[in-house]
Design an enzyme around this catalytic site. Structure first.
Site, PDB file in Angstrom:
ATOM      1  N   CYS A 114       0.753  -1.209   0.135  1.00 27.38           N
ATOM      2  CA  CYS A 114      -0.063  -0.030   0.423  1.00 27.38           C
ATOM      3  C   CYS A 114       0.760   1.253   0.038  1.00 27.38           C
ATOM      4  CB  CYS A 114      -0.427  -0.009   0.657  1.00 27.38           C
ATOM      5  SG  CYS A 114      -2.134  -1.374   1.111  1.00 27.38           S
ATOM      6  N   HIS A 254      -3.435   6.594   3.141  1.00 24.84           N
ATOM      7  CA  HIS A 254      -4.294   5.472   2.815  1.00 24.84           C
ATOM      8  C   HIS A 254      -4.919   5.175   3.190  1.00 24.84           C
ATOM      9  CE1 HIS A 254      -3.638   1.313   1.195  1.00 24.84           C
ATOM     10  NE2 HIS A 254      -3.681   0.909   2.782  1.00 24.84           N
ATOM     11  N   ASN A 284      -9.622  -0.831   1.193  1.00 29.72           N
ATOM     12  CA  ASN A 284      -8.510  -0.657   0.349  1.00 29.72           C
ATOM     13  C   ASN A 284      -7.943  -0.946  -0.444  1.00 29.72           C
ATOM     14  OD1 ASN A 284      -6.132  -0.647   0.992  1.00 29.72           O
ATOM     15  ND2 ASN A 284      -5.592  -2.029   2.521  1.00 29.72           N
TER      16      ASN A 284
END
Ligand code: ACO
Length: 327
Positions: A114, A254, A284
């Site tokens: 990520c 994020h 996500n």
């Protein structure tokens, strides 16, 4: 030699199919109420069969190139941040180079989960500032639905598919990269990983039967790491650039879990409304999360000219880092 690099254009692409919490209730023992209170995620997108990471990347890239007014033929480099490449070999960036009709320029993937987009933005920034490249396409793209175990309620509710892209070039006074700092701690590698399918544990009938080709996550440990790492990365950027809380116009974290963002915001003196969030709609999306958020935040005037914008990422590796833009 260019003094700084700028983001010249942004683009994003989300597959059409939506997976709502109600859909997940039919697959695993979970509830909309649990998912909403523990994560803030309402729905996520899922790529169609045959639609791969490079396809999502190309869609986002075309929009970013159009918004920058740059032809694919003018690119000097293509970087794809992803943990779900089309295949282990070759790099997905090579697929993207071919599909876009770009020249035979350096094209490679960055594997930092990520944090991959912030890592890639930093690499591009260095190439542009040194004068070694003029226009670089930086993409974050992931089709996590291919590595998520839809029998594991602890992970399947969290992730979605998507892509975001930016075209970077010599600084023009808008959306300039002022700073980027990256970190990693491999001692935490097995807190968030895909055990099999690499050279350590090659794919076999046994690994597939044991579901070792799916993401394994130590949720609580990653949660604690995420809060500490994100808060520290933002604090470090502010200290290094001597920015006060009032100087920060927006934070693009994020997009993993709203509770992580809330906990980060509690630890820092930056007003909560400055944190951009879209994770309720996409979950996500790993390397795609920050560039999708930049594209949406820019499109909605959440980012205003001259404002300092902090990007803050964490992910598997463990990796984390931040970047500061002057929009
Ligand atoms: N539905 C219902 N119950 C669930 C679900 C679910 N989907 N998932 C877990 N539970 C249960 C657990 O089994 C547990 O039950 P028990 O108490 O009977 O054992 C209970 O809920 C609590 O589980 P926890 O794991 O302690 O729940 P927590 O509040 O920590 O939330 C979560 C879990 C959402 C995964 C959280 O830990 C988290 O967000 N962690 C960070 C994950 C993350 O962001 N990962 C991405 C990293 S980025 C990258 O690089 C890919």
């Amino acid at each position: 030699m260019a003094v700084r690099s700028s983001i010249l254009g942004t683009g994003s692409y989300l597959p059409e199919k939506r997976i709502t919490n109600a859909d997940l209730e039919k697959m695993v023992d979970t509830s909309d109420e649990w998912i909403m209170t523990r994560t803030g995620i309402r729905e996520r997108r899922m790529a169609a069969p045959g639609q791969n990471t490079s396809d999502l990347a190309v869609e986002a890239s075309r929009k970013a190139l159009a918004s920058a007014g740059i032809d694919a033929k003018d690119l000097d480099m293509i970087i794809v941040a992803t943990l779900t490449p089309d295949a282990l070999l070759p790099a997905t960036a090579c697929m993207v180079q071919h599909k876009l009709g770009a020249r035979m320029v350096a094209s490679f993937d960055v594997v930092a989960a990520c944090s991959g987009f912030v890592y890639s933005l930093s690499i591009a920034d260095h190439y542009i500032r040194s004068g070694s490249a003029r226009y670089i396409l930086v993409i974050g793209a992931d089709v996590l639905s291919r590595v998520v175990d839809y029998t594991d309620r602890g992970t399947c509710v969290l992730f979605g598919d998507g892509a975001g892209a930016v075209v970077m070039g010599p600084g023009n006074g808008r959306a300039e990269v002022l700073y980027a700092k990256l970190h990693a701690d491999g001692s935490g590698a097995q807190k968030l990983y895909i055990p099999a399918g690499g050279s350590a544990i090659p794919a076999s009938r046994e690994t597939v039967d044991a579901r070792l080709h799916f993401i394994k996550l130590s949720g609580r440990e990653i949660f604690k790491f995420a809060v500490t790492a994100t808060a520290e990365a933002i604090r470090e950027a502010m200290e290094d650039l001597n920015l006060s809380p009032g100087d920060i116009g927006a934070v693009i974290p994020h997009q993993a879990n709203v509770r992580i963002v809330d906990s980060v915001a509690e630890r820092l003196p930056i007003a909560r409304e400055k944190y951009f969030l879209n994770l309720d709609r996409y979950g996500n999306t790993s390397a795609a999360s920050i560039p999708i958020a930049i594209d949406e935040a820019a499109g909605r005037d959440f980012l205003k000219p001259g404002m300092h914008v902090i990007l803050a990422a964490f992910g598997g590796g463990l990796t984390w880092g931040s970047a500061v833009l002057r929009w």
